[in-house]
Structure formats: structure tokens, C-alpha cells
Scaffold this active site. Structure first.
Site, PDB file in Angstrom:
ATOM      1  N   ASN A 112     -22.208   3.034 -24.378  1.00 30.16           N
ATOM      2  CA  ASN A 112     -22.643   4.434 -24.320  1.00 30.16           C
ATOM      3  C   ASN A 112     -21.509   5.347 -23.851  1.00 30.16           C
ATOM      4  O   ASN A 112     -21.686   6.176 -22.961  1.00 30.16           O
ATOM      5  CB  ASN A 112     -23.849   4.580 -23.390  1.00 30.16           C
ATOM      6  CG  ASN A 112     -24.590   5.886 -23.592  1.00 30.16           C
ATOM      7  OD1 ASN A 112     -24.587   6.444 -24.685  1.00 30.16           O
ATOM      8  ND2 ASN A 112     -25.207   6.384 -22.543  1.00 30.16           N
ATOM      9  N   LYS A 201     -25.124  -5.780 -28.247  1.00 31.21           N
ATOM     10  CA  LYS A 201     -24.003  -5.161 -28.949  1.00 31.21           C
ATOM     11  C   LYS A 201     -22.671  -5.477 -28.276  1.00 31.21           C
ATOM     12  O   LYS A 201     -21.698  -5.857 -28.936  1.00 31.21           O
ATOM     13  CB  LYS A 201     -24.212  -3.648 -29.048  1.00 31.21           C
ATOM     14  CG  LYS A 201     -23.206  -2.945 -29.923  1.00 31.21           C
ATOM     15  CD  LYS A 201     -21.996  -2.532 -29.148  1.00 31.21           C
ATOM     16  CE  LYS A 201     -20.887  -2.060 -30.078  1.00 31.21           C
ATOM     17  NZ  LYS A 201     -19.706  -1.663 -29.291  1.00 31.21           N
ATOM     18  N   PRO A 218     -21.439  -6.747 -35.036  1.00 27.87           N
ATOM     19  CA  PRO A 218     -21.806  -5.785 -33.985  1.00 27.87           C
ATOM     20  C   PRO A 218     -22.350  -4.490 -34.589  1.00 27.87           C
ATOM     21  O   PRO A 218     -21.740  -3.931 -35.504  1.00 27.87           O
ATOM     22  CB  PRO A 218     -20.479  -5.526 -33.253  1.00 27.87           C
ATOM     23  CG  PRO A 218     -19.623  -6.704 -33.568  1.00 27.87           C
ATOM     24  CD  PRO A 218     -20.020  -7.125 -34.953  1.00 27.87           C
ATOM     25  N   ASP A 220     -23.210  -0.789 -33.675  1.00 27.11           N
ATOM     26  CA  ASP A 220     -23.134   0.347 -32.751  1.00 27.11           C
ATOM     27  C   ASP A 220     -23.780   1.551 -33.424  1.00 27.11           C
ATOM     28  O   ASP A 220     -24.411   1.426 -34.479  1.00 27.11           O
ATOM     29  CB  ASP A 220     -21.674   0.636 -32.394  1.00 27.11           C
ATOM     30  CG  ASP A 220     -20.941   1.275 -33.557  1.00 27.11           C
ATOM     31  OD1 ASP A 220     -21.175   0.863 -34.701  1.00 27.11           O
ATOM     32  OD2 ASP A 220     -20.147   2.201 -33.336  1.00 27.11           O
TER      33      ASP A 220
END
Length: 272
Positions: A112, A201, A218, A220
Site C-alpha cells: 500500500n 501479494k 503477483p 497488485d
DNA sequence: ATCCAGGCAGATG
DNA sequence: CATCTGCATGGA
């Protein structure tokens, strides 16, 4: 203390460093400087080759992954449309062989967060906590990180991730990384996600970039948006499973081509 | 001012 | 199992 890599279209230093897998590098004109663990390498782009300069030549020959045949992988991924556009756009990307503990700590910080700030936090950590080398600082060891407290990493700008960095380092410093490397991908993901600050992730990024498990994909925010038209609003976790099954052993490569492609089209050059 | 960035942990149905 | 919310920080 250097070696040349010809520009034959199968490697590009800009694409390889700017595709989001590594945070500790600088660009000055036509010269890149990369740091890995306690080592440094300078890459100069010349007319028809890249010149690599380092005191650790063999380390960086392996680091930049010149033994993988990327042409074969690209030909094996037979998707049309978006994927083939992404491959054409980023065909010089190599997946680096990075130091695993550096990747773990770096991607805990990445959650984040944005790349510019991730790089700044890591740089401050190195300056304040890394071993001093000739003209730069090494990435801090797990032991060095474990000796600090949460407040220290807050002051580095890590925000609410400060406690994750310390607590994960305190667990990891007594772990045998050779034993981790012998685990299956599912076992290793399960272990990684047991550490504070590591979810699906971040674990997948660590698996791909720190342990070279190219069968993980992954997901995102960029990848999630790229596949929402086709797959709808699943969560990132479900999407990661579907995409990893679809692309198999090539998942990690496909993911990097797509990430670099989508992000390059949407992010201004100054935001790096 | 609100949203977003390589999401995760904890609480609650 | 799934879904919801708070979270540090800084740039757009």
C-alpha cells in the site's frame, strides 16, 4: 573489472530496473548504478552494448540473469492482444537474481505504498543502518534490523509498516535460508505469510524476486485493474490463483511484462 | 480536499 | 469461508 553485453534485443537495463522488481538503483544520464546486498554495479549504455563495471563481476553476471533464454519464454506465451503488446514493449526485461532477505524487507515496505516513497525509505534505512562501503552503504542485515525498534523505522518513514519490519527481521534472523530454498512454493508461501506484514501479494513478490519461483503471478492494483474487464471484481488473491494456473511456469515473466507495460502507460516519468 | 500507491491485519458475519 | 475497515505518508 568489467564486462560487455551486446545489444541483441534480449536485454535492456532500463526495462529491467524500471519494472518494479528492485528499488535500490539510480540513474544518471546514460549510466545506471545498482546496489544488491553489499555490492555495487555501474552499467553504462553504449552504442551497441552495455558495459557493466563492478568489483563483483561474477555476482552481477548471475544477478542480471544472462543464462535464461527469454526468446523461448516469449515464444511459448502465445497470447494475442494485450500480452503480446506487453512483451513487445518490455522484451528486454530480465528477472533479477536478488538477495532474498533484501527482497523480503523491501516488499514488506512496498505494501500500500508507491515506488518513489519505497525507494526513499529503503535508502534512508541503508544510510542509517547499513555497513559503510566505499562510497555507499550496504543493505542492512537482518540482525542489524532486529536490534532496532519500531520507532527507528517510523523515523525512516515506514509508517505503520515499522513494526512489521522489526518483527519479521527478528524471526528471520535465526532462519536458515538454504532450508527455505528447499521448500515447495506452496510451503514457502505459507511460511512467508506467517510473518507480520506479509500477505498473499507481498509473499508472491518475494517468491518471484527473492526465490525465483516463476510459477507465481503477483497481483497488485495495476494487474488487478488490467484483468478486471475479463475476470470481474474477484479479489487479488483469487485472481493470482487463476492467472498462475493459466500461465504456469511462465507466470512471473508474463506478470513483469504486463506490470511494466500497464504502469508505463499510466505513470508520468517524474514519478520514479 | 479526496484519492491512490506493487496490501495487510484484525474484527465481524 | 467471505467481506469490511483502519492504517502512515506524500504526491497528484
Amino acid at each position: 573489472m568489467g564486462f560487455l553485453v551486446p545489444k541483441d534485443g534480449t536485454f535492456d537495463v532500463f526495462q529491467t530496473l524500471e519494472c518494479g522488481q528492485v528499488f535500490r538503483y539510480q540513474k544518471q544520464g546514460d549510466c545506471f548504478t545498482v546496489f544488491s546486498h553489499d555490492k555495487k554495479c555501474e552499467i553504462t549504455e553504449q552504442k551497441d552494448s552495455f558495459y557493466f563495471h563492478s568489483n563483483n563481476e561474477n555476482y552481477f553476471k548471475n544477478y542480471f540473469d544472462f543464462d535464461t533464454n527469454y526468446d523461448i519464454i516469449q515464444n511459448n506465451v502465445q497470447d494475442k492482444g494485450l500480452i503480446s503488446s506487453a512483451i513487445e514493449f518490455g522484451k528486454g526485461i530480465h528477472i533479477l537474481n536478488q538477495n532474498a532477505s533484501e527482497v523480503i524487507i523491501s516488499f514488506i515496505i512496498s505494501s500500500n505504498n508507491n515506488i518513489k516513497r519505497i525507494k526513499a525509505i529503503i535508502e534512508r534505512m541503508c544510510c542509517h543502518l547499513g555497513e559503510k562501503k566505499d562510497g555507499y552503504f550496504a543493505f542492512p542485515t537482518l540482525s542489524a534490523i532486529a536490534e532496532k525498534d519500531e520507532k527507528f523505522f517510523s523515523e525512516m518513514g515506514a509508517g505503520y509498516r515499522a513494526k512489521y519490519i522489526v518483527n519479521s527481521a527478528r524471526e528471520l534472523k535465526i532462519v536458515n535460508f538454504d532450508a527455505l530454498k528447499s521448500l515447495s512454493t506452496d510451503e514457502l508461501r505459507q511460511y512467508l505469510t506467517s510473518l507480520p506484514g506479509i500477505g498473499r501479494k507481498v509473499a508472491d513478490c518475494i517468491l518471484l524476486f527473492g526465490f525465483r519461483r516463476t510459477e507465481v503471478f503477483p497481483v497488485d492494483t495495476w494487474i488487478e485493474k488490467a484483468f478486471q474487464d475479463e475476470l470481474g471484481s474477484l479479489g487479488a488473491d483469487k485472481m493470482a490463483k487463476i492467472l498462475a494456473k493459466r500461465y504456469g511456469e511462465n507466470s512471473g515473466y508474463v506478470q513483469q511484462w504486463l506490470y511494466f507495460y500497464k504502469r508505463s502507460l499510466n505513470v508520468s516519468r517524474r514519478d520514479r
